[in-house]
Motif scaffolding. Structure first.
Motif, short mmCIF file in Angstrom:
data_model
loop_
_atom_site.label_atom_id
_atom_site.label_comp_id
_atom_site.label_asym_id
_atom_site.label_seq_id
_atom_site.Cartn_x
_atom_site.Cartn_y
_atom_site.Cartn_z
N UNK A 1 0.82 -1.21 0.00
CA UNK A 1 0.00 0.00 0.00
C UNK A 1 0.85 1.26 0.00
N UNK A 2 2.05 1.17 0.58
CA UNK A 2 2.91 2.36 0.65
C UNK A 2 3.64 2.63 -0.66
N UNK A 3 3.88 1.57 -1.45
CA UNK A 3 4.64 1.78 -2.69
C UNK A 3 3.74 1.71 -3.92
N UNK A 4 2.44 1.56 -3.70
CA UNK A 4 1.52 1.54 -4.82
C UNK A 4 1.51 0.23 -5.59
N UNK A 5 1.70 -0.89 -4.89
CA UNK A 5 1.71 -2.20 -5.54
C UNK A 5 0.40 -2.92 -5.23
N UNK A 6 -0.05 -3.81 -6.12
CA UNK A 6 -1.31 -4.53 -5.87
C UNK A 6 -1.19 -5.60 -4.80
N UNK A 7 -0.02 -6.18 -4.63
CA UNK A 7 0.16 -7.25 -3.63
C UNK A 7 1.66 -7.45 -3.43
N UNK A 8 2.03 -8.50 -2.68
CA UNK A 8 3.44 -8.84 -2.56
C UNK A 8 3.90 -9.50 -3.86
N UNK A 9 5.20 -9.51 -4.09
CA UNK A 9 5.72 -10.05 -5.35
C UNK A 9 5.49 -11.55 -5.45
N UNK A 10 5.54 -12.26 -4.32
CA UNK A 10 5.47 -13.72 -4.36
C UNK A 10 4.38 -14.19 -3.40
N UNK A 11 3.10 -14.05 -3.82
CA UNK A 11 2.00 -14.27 -2.87
C UNK A 11 1.90 -15.70 -2.34
N UNK A 12 2.19 -16.70 -3.15
CA UNK A 12 2.06 -18.08 -2.65
C UNK A 12 3.13 -18.37 -1.61
N UNK A 13 4.35 -17.88 -1.89
CA UNK A 13 5.41 -18.09 -0.91
C UNK A 13 5.09 -17.35 0.39
N UNK A 14 4.39 -16.25 0.24
CA UNK A 14 3.97 -15.47 1.40
C UNK A 14 3.12 -16.32 2.33
N UNK A 15 2.14 -17.02 1.74
CA UNK A 15 1.29 -17.91 2.52
C UNK A 15 2.13 -18.99 3.20
N UNK A 16 3.05 -19.55 2.45
CA UNK A 16 3.87 -20.65 2.97
C UNK A 16 4.74 -20.17 4.12
N UNK A 17 5.32 -18.97 4.00
CA UNK A 17 6.19 -18.55 5.08
C UNK A 17 5.40 -18.30 6.36
N UNK A 18 4.14 -17.86 6.22
CA UNK A 18 3.35 -17.70 7.45
C UNK A 18 3.10 -19.05 8.11
N UNK A 19 2.65 -20.02 7.33
CA UNK A 19 2.28 -21.30 7.96
C UNK A 19 3.50 -22.05 8.48
N UNK A 20 4.66 -21.80 7.88
CA UNK A 20 5.88 -22.41 8.40
C UNK A 20 6.25 -21.80 9.75
N UNK A 21 5.99 -20.50 9.87
CA UNK A 21 6.22 -19.84 11.16
C UNK A 21 5.35 -20.49 12.23
N UNK A 22 4.08 -20.71 11.92
CA UNK A 22 3.18 -21.33 12.90
C UNK A 22 3.70 -22.71 13.28
N UNK A 23 4.13 -23.47 12.26
CA UNK A 23 4.65 -24.82 12.54
C UNK A 23 5.87 -24.74 13.44
#
Lengths: 540, 375
Positions: A106-128
Motif C-alpha cells: 500500500x505504501x509503494x503503490x503495488x497490488x500485492x506482494x511479489x510472491x504471494x504463494x510463498x507469502x502464505x507458505x512462510x506464514x504457515x511455516x512460522x506457525x509450525x
C-alpha cells in the motif's frame, strides 16, 4: 456505495467482485492476499506476545521474593529461554513481517506482494516452527533451558527436546528467509513508476535493509544449530575441546547472527517511528536521506561488532579493543536518528493521539536503552556489567518500550485504515499511560540490581536484592495486565470501535505523508491494481 | 548521601505501599578494592555522566518542543526538513566524545589484560555447581560449595531472610594475601561458568578445555563476595564465590593449616548412628542434593530418585562400587574419603526425609576400594 466511489476516484480496481476472498474458514488457510496474510501475522504475533508474556509473569512471580516459591530452578531456566525465543521469533519478528505485508504494497503503490504463494507458505511455516518449539515444554527433560543463545556444552544437556528445538529453529529460519526475499522482491520490483527509491517511506526503506540482514544471518544461525545437532548425535566435535573443537566458536557464530538479529527487531521500529512522528507533528520528517544512510550504516556496523557480547570469554587484547571501538561507532548513526526525530518535532504543530504518545515514549525510552548500550560498549566496564541485570534492563529497554511500543503505535495508527473503525481513544490513552509508567517500574530498577551485583538468569537471590526485585515484579504485573486493554481495543475496533465514520486519510493531512491514506477506509480487498501516478513526498 | 538514599527508598516504598525488607541495598556500581576496579568505576561514572548530559540536552529539547510546539496552543508547523550544518555538528560532536572515551578505556583494558609479573597463581575450575581452587605450586587444593544453611533453606523452602549472606556464602572461601599480584587461570570441567567478584572489578569465563587468565591485587583485607555469571544449568544461581583477603602473615598461617588439614589421614574409626547420619547429611547436601534433590525424589526423566531405589537399599558392595566409579550420567565420587562414603551411604539408606529405612549402619572400615585413589 463507497467502494464504487473509491473505485471511481482511484480508477485502480475494476474487478473487485471477481477476486473477493474465499468463503468460510478456508480463506485463511489458502489466502495469498497480502492483507489477509498481514492480518494473520499480526494476530499470531499478538497471541504469542501473551504466551511469552505469561512466561515473563512466571519469572517475575518467582523473583518477587527471595527463596524458591513457585517453580523448580530447571523450569525457571526453561521459562527464561522460552520467553526469549517466543518473544523474538514468535512475537516481535512476525509482528513486523505482518506490518510489512499490510503496509509495503500500500505504501509503494503495488497490488500485492511479489510472491504471494510463498507469502502464505512462510506464514504457515512460522506457525509450525513456533508450535514445534512450544511442544518441547511437554517433553521428557523439559524445554531447552540453556538460554535463548543455546550455548554449548550446556544446551547439549537438554533432554529429548534438543532435536525438536533445532528443527524448529530451521523452520523459523526458512520462514524468515522467504519472508525477507518476498519483501525485497516486492520493494525492488513492484513500486509504482513514480515511486523512486528516495521517495519511499522510511518504513519501506528500513524493511528493505532488514530484509538483506535476514537473508545474510538466518543461514548462519541454521548452520550453528546444525553443528549442535551433529555434535550431539553424530559424534562431531565442533564445540567440544576433547575432540579439537572450541565452545567459544559457537558464540562467535551465534553472535554473528545474533547481533544483526537485534537490529532486525529495531530497524523496522525506526521506520514506523519515522512514519508516525511527522504526521502528528504536522511537519515533514527531518533529514530523510540521513535517516536512510544512518539505517544502512547501522546495518553494516551490526555485522562487525558481534564479539561485544563476548568481552569476558577471553578474547585476545586486540580483539577486545577492536570490538570496543567498532561498537562505540554505532552510537553515531543511532544518535543521528534520535536527533532527527527531535528536530522533526521541533516547531511542529503537535497533537498527542495514542500512536504519537507511544512513538514519543519510544524515542525517549529507546534512547535510555541506547545509553546503557553505549556504557556497555566500553569493554573494561563491561567486565562488571556483563551477564548481570544491567544488561537485562538494557535490552528490555530496547525491545519493550522500543519495538513493542512502536508495534502498539503502529496498531493504533493503522487500525482505522485496516478496519474502517476508530478505536476508543480514551482507552488507548489509558493503555499508553499504564504501559509507559509500569514498564519503567518494571525495568528501571533492574539497572540498580545489575550494578549492585545480581547476575541474570538466577531463580533466587541474596537478600540485598529483595526490594528492587519486588518493585520490578509489581511493575511487571501491572504492565502485563495493562496489555489486556490492548487486546480489548483490538477486538472492539474490529467489531466497530466508536462507531464514528473514519475518513480516508484518518489523521489530519495524512495523505501528504503516505499513499495508504489515499485509499478508502476500510481498505478494499484489492488495491492499486493500476499504479498511482501522484506520489506524496514531503521531503523534496 | 546515606540520608538521601534512605529518603529515596522511603518515598519509593511508601508510594507503592510496601514495607522495606532490607535497607542495605545499593544503586550504583561498587568501587571495589583494587586499583583496576577503581579505574573501572571511574570509567563507569564518566560515561554515565556523558549519557546524563546528552540525555538532558536531547530530552530537554524534546519536552520543550512538546510543551510549546503543540497544536492546542495554536502553534503553526514550520516546514523545514533538513539543515546540513546542524547535521554535521551532531555527527561530529558525538564522534569527538567517543574518541575521548576510548582513550582511558583503552588504558584500563590494557591494564586488565596484563597478567605478567605475578607473585602467585591460582587455578579456578568451574564445575556443576561449585568452584574448585588449586593454589599452584603449594599443594593446596579444595572445593568451594554453597554453605550448608543456604543450601538447605533454598531447597526446603523456608524463610531465607534471616540467613546470613544467603546464597553468597561458601563452606571453603578462597583466601588470598593483600598487596600481592595474583594471577588466576580459569577453566571448567563440564559447561561454561563465569567467575565474578564485583569488588575485584571483573568477571572471566571458565571454558571447558581452555585456559583464561586474569589478575588482581587486593589492597584492603576483607571478605568479598560474588557469583557465577554464566548460565550453567539448574543450580547456576547456587554457586557463589567468597574471597577473603588477609595480611601476608595470616595468609601464610592459613596456607599451612589448610595444607596440614588436607594431608590429615581421615578418621576411620567406628561412629555411632547419630554421627554417621549427621556427617552423611552434610556430604549429601554438598555432593548429591543438586541432582537427587532434598527429598531424594530426583527429577522425573532427568535424575533418578533415591527413595525406594533398589540400587540404594540393596547390597552394600555394588553401591560402594557404583558411587566410586560413577556412570556416564553420574560423576565418580572417588574423591570422597572412606568415612564420608560410609556416612553418606548410611544416610541415603536410612534418612526419613529421603523416604528410605533399611535400618543398618555402614562403618568406614566396611568400605572396600574399587580403585585406589592414594597416588
Amino acid at each position: 456505495m463507497s467502494a464504487v466511489t473509491a473505485e471511481h476516484a482511484h480508477d485502480d480496481h475494476h474487478d473487485d467482485h471477481a477476486h473477493g476472498p474465499e468463503k468460510g474458514w478456508l480463506r485463511w488457510i489458502v489466502t495469498t492476499n497480502h492483507k489477509d496474510i498481514g492480518t494473520m501475522y499480526l494476530l499470531f504475533a499478538l497471541a504469542m506476545f501473551f504466551v511469552g508474556g505469561a512466561m515473563a509473569m512466571i519469572i517475575r512471580a518467582e523473583l518477587f521474593e527471595p527463596g524458591l516459591q513457585f517453580v523448580d530452578p530447571q523450569f525457571f531456566n526453561s521459562m527464561t529461554t522460552m520467553h526469549a525465543l517466543v518473544m523474538v521469533f514468535g512475537a516481535v519478528m512476525p509482528a513486523f513481517v505482518g506490518l510489512a505485508n499490510w503496509m509495503i504494497p500500500m505504501m509503494i503503490g503495488a497490488p500485492d506482494m511479489a510472491l504471494p504463494r510463498m507469502n502464505n507458505m512462510s506464514f504457515w511455516m512460522l506457525v509450525a516452527g513456533i508450535l514445534l518449539i512450544a511442544s518441547t515444554l511437554f517433553m521428557e527433560g523439559g524445554a531447552p533451558a540453556g538460554g535463548w543463545t543455546l550455548y554449548p556444552p550446556l544446551v547439549l544437556q537438554t533432554g529429548k527436546a534438543l532435536p525438536f528445538a533445532i528443527f524448529a529453529v530451521h523452520l523459523l529460519g526458512v520462514s524468515s528467509i522467504m519472508g525477507a526475499i518476498n519483501i525485497i522482491a516486492t520493494i525492488l520490483n513492484m513500486r509504482a513508476p513514480a515511486m523512486t527509491l528516495m521517495k519511499m517511506p522510511l518504513f519501506v526503506w528500513t524493511w528493505l535493509i532488514t530484509g538483506f540482514l535476514l537473508i545474510a544471518i538466518m543461514p548462519v544461525f541454521a548452520g550453528s544449530v546444525t553443528m549442535l545437532l551433529t555434535d550431539k548425535f553424530f559424534h562431531t566435535s565442533f564445540f567440544d575441546a576433547a575432540g579439537g573443537g572450541d565452545p567459544v566458536l559457537y558464540q562467535h557464530i551465534f553472535w554473528f547472527f545474533g547481533h544483526p538479529e537485534v537490529y532486525v527487531m529495531i530497524l523496522p521500529t525506526f521506520g514506523v517511528a519515522s512514519t508516525i512522528i511527522p504526521v502528528f507533528a504536522r511537519k515533514p520528517l527531518f533529514g530523510y536521506s540521513s535517516m536512510v544512510y544512518a539505517t544502512a550504516a547501522i546495518a553494516f556496523l551490526s555485522f562487525i561488532v558481534w564479539a561485544h557480547h563476548m568481552f569476558t570469554v577471553g578474547l585476545p587484547i586486540a580483539g577486545e579493543l577492536y570490538f570496543m571501538y567498532a561498537t562505540m561507532l554505532i552510537a553515531i548513526p543511532t544518535g543521528v536518528k534520535v536527533f532527527n526525530w527531535t528536530a522533526t518535532m521541533w516547531k511542529g504543530s503537535m497533537t498527542f493521539e495514542t500512536p504519537m504518545l507511544f512513538s514519543i515514549a519510544f524515542v525517549v525510552l529507546f534512547t535510555l536503552g541506547g545509553f546503557t548500550g553505549l556504557m556497555m560498549s566500553i569493554a573494561p566496564v563491561d567486565f562488571q556489567y556483563h551477564d548481570t541485570y544491567f544488561i537485562v534492563a538494557h535490552f528490555h529497554y530496547t525491545l519493550v518500550p522500543a519495538s513493542v511500543f512502536i508495534l502498539m503505535a503502529a496498531g493504533y495508527y493503522w487500525m482505522p485504515k485496516w478496519t474502517g473503525h476508530m478505536y476508543n481513544e480514551k482507552i488507548g490513552q489509558l493503555h499508553f499511560w499504564l504501559s509507559a509508567i509500569s514498564v519503567n517500574i518494571l525495568f528501571f530498577p533492574q539497572h540498580f540490581l545489575g550494578l549492585a551485583g545480581m547476575p541474570r538468569r538466577i531463580p533466587d537471590y541474596a537478600i540485598q536484592f529483595a526490594d528492587w526485585n519486588m518493585i520490578s515484579s509489581i511493575g511487571g504485573f501491572i504492565f502485563g495486565a495493562s496489555q489486556l486493554l490492548f487486546l480489548w481495543i483490538v477486538i472492539d475496533t474490529i467489531k466497530g470501535g466508536t462507531g464514528e465514520k473514519v475518513s480516508d486519510e484518518v489523521w489530519e493531512d495524512a495523505h501528504k505523508h503516505g499513499l495508504e491514506w489515499t485509499l478508502p477506509s476500510p481498505v478494499p480487498y484489492h488495491t492499486f491494481s493500476t499504479p498511482p501516478t501522484v506520489i506524496p513526498c514531503d521531503h523534496d | 548521601m546515606k540520608k538521601i538514599k534512605q529518603l529515596f527508598a522511603g518515598v519509593t516504598f511508601a508510594s507503592l505501599g510496601l514495607q522495606s525488607a532490607q535497607a542495605d541495598y545499593t544503586l550504583n556500581l561498587m568501587q571495589g578494592v583494587t586499583t583496576v576496579s577503581h579505574d573501572i568505576f571511574d570509567l563507569h561514572m564518566l560515561i554515565l555522566w556523558v549519557c546524563v548530559f546528552i540525555g538532558i540536552a536531547v530530552f530537554g529539547t524534546m519536552f520543550y518542543s512538546m510543551y510549546h510546539h503543540r497544536k492546542s496552543k495554536g502553534h503553526k508547523a514550520a516546514n523545514f526538513h533538513e539543515n546540513t550544518t546542524v547535521e554535521i555538528i551532531w555527527t561530529i560532536i558525538p564522534t569527538l566524545i567517543l574518541v575521548a572515551m576510548a582513550i582511558p578505556a583503552t588504558k584500563t583494558m590494557l591494564e586488565l589484560d596484563n597478567v605478567q609479573n605475578s607473585d602467585m597463581s591460582i587455578k579456578v575450575t568451574g564445575k556443576q555447581w561449585y568452584w574448585d581452587y588449586e593454589y599452584l605450586g603449594t599443594g593446596v587444593h579444595f572445593e568451594s560449595h554453597l554453605d550448608a544453611v543456604s543450601e538447605k533453606v533454598h531447597r526446603d523452602g523456608s524463610d531465607p531472610t534471616r540467613v546470613p549472606h544467603y546464597l553468597l556464602n561458601v563452606d571453603n572461601p578462597l583466601v588470598v594475601p593483600v598487596g600481592k599480584k595474583i594471577r588466576f587461570v580459569f577453566t571448567a570441567a563440564d559447561v561454561i561458568h563465569s567467575w565474578w567478584v564485583p569488588d575485584l572489578g571483573w568477571k572471566k569465563d571458565a571454558n571447558p578445555g581452555f585456559i583464561n587468565e586474569a589478575w588482581t591485587q587486593v589492597d584492603k583485607p576483607g571478605t568479598y563476595r560474588g557469583q557465577c555469571t554464566e548460565l550453567c544449568g539448574r543450580d547456576h544461581g547456587f554457586m557463589p564465590i567468597v574471597v577473603i583477603a588477609m595480611e601476608q602473615a595470616d595468609y601464610d598461617k592459613w596456607l599451612q593449616t589448610t595444607l596440614a588439614k588436607q594431608n590429615e589421614k581421615p578418621d576411620l574409626s567406628d561412629q555411632n548412628r547419630q554421627q554417621l547420619m549427621t556427617n552423611g547429611e552434610a556430604v549429601y547436601l554438598k555432593n548429591c542434593v543438586a541432582c537427587h534433590q532434598i527429598d531424594g525424589k530426583g527429577i522425573n526423566g532427568t535424575y533418578p530418585a533415591l527413595s525406594g531405589s533398589a540400587k540404594v537399599t540393596g547390597g552394600i558392595d555394588p553401591l560402594i562400587g557404583f558411587l566410586q566409579a560413577g556412570t556416564s550420567r553420574m560423576p565418580a565420587f572417588a574423591k570422597l574419603k572412606d568415612n564420608e562414603l560410609a556416612a553418606v551411604i548410611t544416610y541415603i539408606r536410612n534418612a526419613p526425609e529421603l523416604g528410605n529405612k533399611v535400618g543398618d549402619e555402614i562403618q568406614p572400615k566396611a568400605i572396600t576400594p574399587v580403585y585406589d585413589d592414594d597416588e
